[in-house]
Design an enzyme around this catalytic site. Sequence first.
Site, mmCIF file in Angstrom:
data_model
loop_
_atom_site.group_PDB
_atom_site.id
_atom_site.type_symbol
_atom_site.label_atom_id
_atom_site.label_comp_id
_atom_site.label_asym_id
_atom_site.label_seq_id
_atom_site.Cartn_x
_atom_site.Cartn_y
_atom_site.Cartn_z
ATOM 1 N N SER A 100 -0.139 1.178 -3.212
ATOM 2 C CA SER A 100 -0.028 1.000 -1.765
ATOM 3 C C SER A 100 0.791 2.109 -1.095
ATOM 4 C CB SER A 100 0.544 -0.392 -1.487
ATOM 5 O OG SER A 100 0.450 -0.722 -0.126
ATOM 6 N N ASP A 242 -3.265 2.711 0.359
ATOM 7 C CA ASP A 242 -4.462 1.984 -0.085
ATOM 8 C C ASP A 242 -5.234 1.351 1.073
ATOM 9 O OD1 ASP A 242 -2.625 -0.093 0.448
ATOM 10 O OD2 ASP A 242 -3.449 -1.369 -1.124
ATOM 11 N N ASP A 244 -4.514 -0.964 3.386
ATOM 12 C CA ASP A 244 -4.474 -2.374 3.805
ATOM 13 C C ASP A 244 -3.491 -2.623 4.953
ATOM 14 O OD1 ASP A 244 -2.074 -2.241 2.412
ATOM 15 O OD2 ASP A 244 -2.496 -3.943 1.075
#
Length: 447
Positions: A100, A242, A244
């Site tokens: 992430s 990533d 998100d």
Amino acid sequence: MGKYFGTDGVRGIANSELTPELAFKIGRFGGYVLTKDKERPKVLIGRDTRISGHMLEGALVAGLLSIGAEVMRLGVISTPGVAYLTKALGAQAGVMISASHNPVQDNGIKFFGPDGFKLSDEQELEIEALLDSEQDTLPRPIGKDLGQVNDYFEGGQKYLQYLKQTVDEDFSGIHVALDCAHGATSALATHLFADLDADVSTMGASPNGLNINDGVGSTHPEALAAFVKEKGADVGLAFDGDGDRLIAVDENGQIVDGDQIMYICAKYLNEQGRLKHQTVVSTVMSNLGFYKALEAQGIKSVQTAVGDRYVVEEMKKNGYNLGGEQSGHIIFLDYNTTGDGLLTALQLVNIMKVTKKPLSELAGEMKKYPQKLVNVKVTDKQEAIANEEVQRVIREVEEEMAGNGRILVRPSGTEPLVRVMAEAPTNELCDQYVERIAAVIRERFGA
């Protein structure tokens, strides 16, 4: 959380803590737990742009093939892209290789079930038990029963086609500045907004395996703020490694965080009659100004512990369709099963287009309270929080606030720290309140 799985899958320094040997086992055992009822199960694998992604992918694929799984490699794609495609393609599981917003030396592995949601605690514990067992007694298929691997790099385009269907308008006449964190959205984001006829300027979209999140992306929005002003853009959209999360920047270079984005989306959906139960789910870290702004619109809110998995759990349990975190994980459960930066960016720009309002005006309706957070290193975090004297000073401060401020004292999930957070009408009051509580904790439990 277990020994291997944290709040967001397995994480660690690649090739030191998260080794290829461990990745092989996670592929083998995780694949088995998720697909044991299915012959020739289909498993999707995506990764971000980290240099260690290829190494871990190779090991994971080997583990999955060894239990007879059919593996489809998606290449570089966002975490929510994997979640969507797992469900859309009828796969038994999806795996994302990413850490992430963490630095490049870290990496991680997280699984999605056939419904596109992250694993339950029970499933994670079952995988952990296999990882810890002394002997591997799982089946070892041979010959034609071994799994095979294929590439499905068109998966990213299929995901983008789906995302475009979530908005009614094209974005012609809107100048969008993108910061892709040199991560998973580097190729996806520019295509998406260009396809919708936006005028696009892009930074942070030249991944070289080592520069992911390095001074760019949603954890460094100041880079995008300068870029927005330089390019004269109407809005800036910063994703994490990533993809998100989303943090936005208005046309004046002011940062618009997850709370403000949630408020804008909640108000719009509510006015359209599309906000289920007229409720938004957020975590305890959301700003007091967020709740006051929702209240003024007649919108209810539900709070969970910190972590997008807890937000999603609450949403699923009670049928809510909007939730998220201040950090920019926003979940639109009508469209996807996890926080999705690209999806959130589309909804935000769509609201700007439909309402014909600049982002500064939309975000300005929510007045953020000044916030101060102090981390106190302690010998025993649970004991420090439960201590009578600490609780007494917290009550004292809360009485003084009289509803016009907020105190949150909680243990860190990973370190020997107690986090003391205050929100109040002025920065001076924030400082005073935090220091009064932190001083008592330090005096009695300081490490």
